[in-house]
Scaffold this active site. Structure first.
Site, PDB file in Angstrom:
ATOM      1  N   CYS A 214      47.696  33.579  35.349  1.00 35.38           N
ATOM      2  CA  CYS A 214      48.848  33.880  36.208  1.00 35.38           C
ATOM      3  C   CYS A 214      48.760  33.081  37.507  1.00 35.38           C
ATOM      4  CB  CYS A 214      48.893  35.375  36.513  1.00 35.38           C
ATOM      5  SG  CYS A 214      49.118  36.406  35.053  1.00 35.38           S
TER       6      CYS A 214
ATOM      7  N   CYS B 204      42.784  41.245  42.517  1.00 35.70           N
ATOM      8  CA  CYS B 204      41.921  40.867  41.403  1.00 35.70           C
ATOM      9  C   CYS B 204      41.256  39.512  41.632  1.00 35.70           C
ATOM     10  CB  CYS B 204      42.722  40.817  40.100  1.00 35.70           C
ATOM     11  SG  CYS B 204      43.276  42.423  39.543  1.00 35.70           S
TER      12      CYS B 204
ATOM     13  N   CYS C 166      40.175  51.128  38.942  1.00 33.43           N
ATOM     14  CA  CYS C 166      40.741  49.905  38.381  1.00 33.43           C
ATOM     15  C   CYS C 166      39.596  49.141  37.719  1.00 33.43           C
ATOM     16  CB  CYS C 166      41.386  49.086  39.502  1.00 33.43           C
ATOM     17  SG  CYS C 166      42.456  47.785  38.929  1.00 33.43           S
TER      18      CYS C 166
ATOM     19  N   CYS D  17      39.660  35.325  33.079  1.00 33.33           N
ATOM     20  CA  CYS D  17      40.876  35.645  32.334  1.00 33.33           C
ATOM     21  C   CYS D  17      41.477  34.380  31.736  1.00 33.33           C
ATOM     22  CB  CYS D  17      41.882  36.321  33.264  1.00 33.33           C
ATOM     23  SG  CYS D  17      43.355  36.961  32.436  1.00 33.33           S
TER      24      CYS D  17
ATOM     25  N   GLU E 218      34.559  42.481  38.870  1.00 36.69           N
ATOM     26  CA  GLU E 218      34.879  43.482  39.876  1.00 36.69           C
ATOM     27  C   GLU E 218      35.419  44.789  39.297  1.00 36.69           C
ATOM     28  OE1 GLU E 218      36.550  39.952  42.854  1.00 36.69           O
ATOM     29  OE2 GLU E 218      37.922  41.325  41.839  1.00 36.69           O
TER      30      GLU E 218
ATOM     31  N   CYS F 180      47.372  34.964  40.697  1.00 34.86           N
ATOM     32  CA  CYS F 180      46.154  35.765  40.566  1.00 34.86           C
ATOM     33  C   CYS F 180      44.903  34.973  40.918  1.00 34.86           C
ATOM     34  CB  CYS F 180      46.055  36.299  39.135  1.00 34.86           C
ATOM     35  SG  CYS F 180      44.616  37.359  38.865  1.00 34.86           S
TER      36      CYS F 180
END
Length: 371
Positions: A125, A345, A114, A121, A88, A128
């Site tokens: 987190c 995100c 952004c 990832c 994205e 997230c």
């Protein structure tokens, strides 16, 4: 045909390929000023060079397969890579154009892009949506640069209009260090996009050795630290990587990072209801950042379907911000943008994957019934 991504090449790289070398500047003008993606349409280049470029390179490496528009002007794009993966990018309209009664422009629009640096990832987190999809691969420098080109082209932003770039989309930028650094340099080329590193911000979860390495390059890029907690116990729950690079390591690295005397290091603090929104946390944050030229960006958590966390009470966040500001630490509240769309995100990507899975399962089900 396996072609190379033209956006991975700096001006000096292309000067070594194009002969005479001034052709590289002409090519850069087509790519980054006119946003042209068809080499054969670049009329001031010799036909033989246009044909060579068409055979060896591609300027169409990302396909936009979904987008969502918010009432606040935020736009989210889902891009598909040549190898079939998705990630994205987000277009943020930070300020509207201001015009007086005579039609004179008092202040122009302000935009922030952004940008993603990875597909998925590794950081994981807890809050997230990107983390839910796991890590697939790094984006190459060209895929990072092409996001900027596409967002400018899609939104008809003139080449002379400067925008701000934040490496804050999907992925941890410092886990893709070399490609991100090259992208920063290509985006800054004066004959291309001409977006100064001072307008580019790396948002990191805090990989202290790479913060040091980035500082040594003296790129003049801005630094933002995703802190989100004031003690290691909570931060390790929110960001498991904190067990390797804890708060003390990060603060020490930040203190050594070269910052323009007119700038401050941004500390991003995602405010989550009943987790880190109390005044005690504000007091600890003030003490933690003592001696650092810092500002704090308080971000209201943007809820999504796959989380247990909740959005904080705005009045409580204002008390938090006022305490910091009154004590001399600049604190701003950033209201989550695009809250009516999948703007956090990974949300749009997860939604698209979920819908595709549903279609796939339905097709399989119907086929099974027929058989």
């Amino acid at each position: 045909m396996n072609t190379k991504n033209i956006y991975s090449y700096s001006l000096s790289d292309l000067s070594a390929i194009c002969s005479p070398s001034f052709r590289a500047k002409q090519l850069y003008n087509w790519l980054y000023v006119k946003y042209e993606k068809d080499f054969l349409a670049m009329q001031n280049l010799p036909k033989t060079l246009r044909e060579q470029l068409s055979q060896e390179f591609s300027a169409q490496n990302l396909e936009c397969i979904a987008q969502e528009h918010s009432v606040d002007g935020t736009k989210k794009y889902l891009f598909k890579t040549k190898d079939g993966h998705t990630f994205e990018s987000v277009f943020l309209k930070m300020k509207d154009k201001k015009i007086d009664q005579n039609g004179k422009i008092l202040e122009s629009e302000k935009y922030t892009f952004c940008i993603s640096s990875q597909i998925g990832c590794k950081v994981g987190c807890a809050f997230c949506s990107t983390a839910k999809g796991g890590f697939i691969r790094n984006l190459d420098s060209g895929e990072i640069v092409e996001q900027v080109v596409n967002l400018k082209k899609f939104n008809k932003i003139p080449p002379e209009k400067r925008v701000n770039i934040v490496y804050m989309g999907m992925g941890e930028p410092l886990h893709n260090f070399d490609n991100v650094v090259k992208a920063i340099q290509i985006i800054a080329e004066l004959d291309g996009l001409s977006i100064s590193p001072k307008r580019q911000t790396i948002s990191t979860s805090g990989i202290s050795p790479f913060i040091d390495k980035l500082g040594e390059l003296k790129l003049s890029v801005q630094l933002a630290i995703s802190l989100h907690a004031v003690d290691d116990e909570l931060r390790s729950q929110l960001i498991p990587m904190n067990k390797t690079y804890n708060i003390e390591n990060i603060i020490e690295a930040v203190k050594k990072f070269p910052i323009d005397t007119r700038k401050k290091v941004m500390f991003e603090y995602l405010v989550i209801k009943d987790i880190n929104d109390d005044l005690t946390s504000a007091k600890k944050l003030l003490k933690l950042l003592n001696g650092i030229s810092a500002k704090v960006n308080l971000i209201l958590f943007n809820p999504h379907a796959r989380t247990k966390f909740q959005r904080p009470d705005i009045q409580k966040v204002r008390v938090f911000a006022d305490f910091l500001t009154n004590k001399g630490l600049l604190a701003t509240i950033r209201e989550s943008r695009g809250i009516d769309i999948s703007a956090a995100c990974g949300q749009l990507r997860e939604k698209k994957i979920h819908l595709d899975d549903c279609v796939s399962h339905e097709t399989t089900y119907k086929t099974t019934i027929k058989e």
